[in-house]
Write a protein that holds these residues in place. Structure first.
Motif: not given
Length: 200
Positions: A68-70, A25-33, A20-23, A76-86
């Motif tokens: 994408l600069h972090v 608020g738009k969701v930019l993309m979804l990837g997997y880590m 998600q863009d840190s300025i 998230d609450c279940d520990g199985d999704t990451i949200l990165i502001y970049a």
């Protein structure tokens, strides 16, 4: 970050990472880590995924230079999704679109929250080198006076056609307005609530 990331919940060790863009608020993309991509992302402060098609680590922007600069990482609450502001260097999508959802990545309203946080911090943790702290020390009358002065200067600039000077005065007025709200112990959200009620 307090939460443990549960990479082991997934059979392939991959979990989704929302960018998600840190300025704006738009969701930019979804990837997997996987754990390795996550560690590289945290260490380098540049978003790195595990590419399922290439079956290797893939740093977003490694060929396009649209990195994408972090700025912040949440789990998230279940520990199985990451949200990165970049902060993106350019378009995020390989098609050239700003986002992978074909949205224009504009609007910088989230920066207001960052600015509000800095202003509040200068009030709670005074610094002798801070202009904002100096304003707070002078009291509400002085802050209100500054808002008035900046408003007059903006009106004067509005009569001319100098964009740079006009926008500079508009920025000065907005900043001092936020300081006045903080001095009065009111929030910008409360002002927005009034506007929302008026426009329902």
């Amino acid at each position: 970050m307090d939460r443990t990331i549960a990479f082991d919940k997934s059979p392939d060790g991959l979990i989704p990472a929302i960018i998600q863009d840190s300025i704006t608020g738009k969701v930019l993309m979804l990837g997997y880590m996987n754990a390795e991509a996550y560690e590289k992302t945290i260490t380098d402060k540049i978003v790195t995924f595990f590419s399922r098609s290439k079956q290797r680590l893939w740093t977003k922007g490694e060929t396009s230079n649209n990195f994408l600069h972090v700025k912040n990482v949440l789990v998230d609450c279940d520990g199985d999704t990451i949200l990165i502001y970049a902060s993106p260097d350019g378009p995020t999508c390989h098609t050239g679109d700003d986002t992978c959802f074909q949205e224009v990545n504009d609007g910088k309203v989230l920066f207001i929250n960052r600015l509000r946080a800095v202003i509040k911090d200068r009030k709670l943790n005074p610094s002798d080198k801070s202009y904002t702290t100096e304003l707070f020390k002078k009291g509400v009358n002085k802050v209100a006076q500054k808002v008035g002065e900046e408003a007059v200067e903006l009106v004067i600039e509005a009569k001319d056609d100098n964009k740079e000077l006009f926008l500079g005065e508009a920025a000065d007025l907005f900043y001092h307005y936020l300081v006045l709200l903080e001095q009065k112990n009111y929030t910008f959200d409360e002002v927005l609530d009034v506007l929302i009620k008026r426009h329902k």
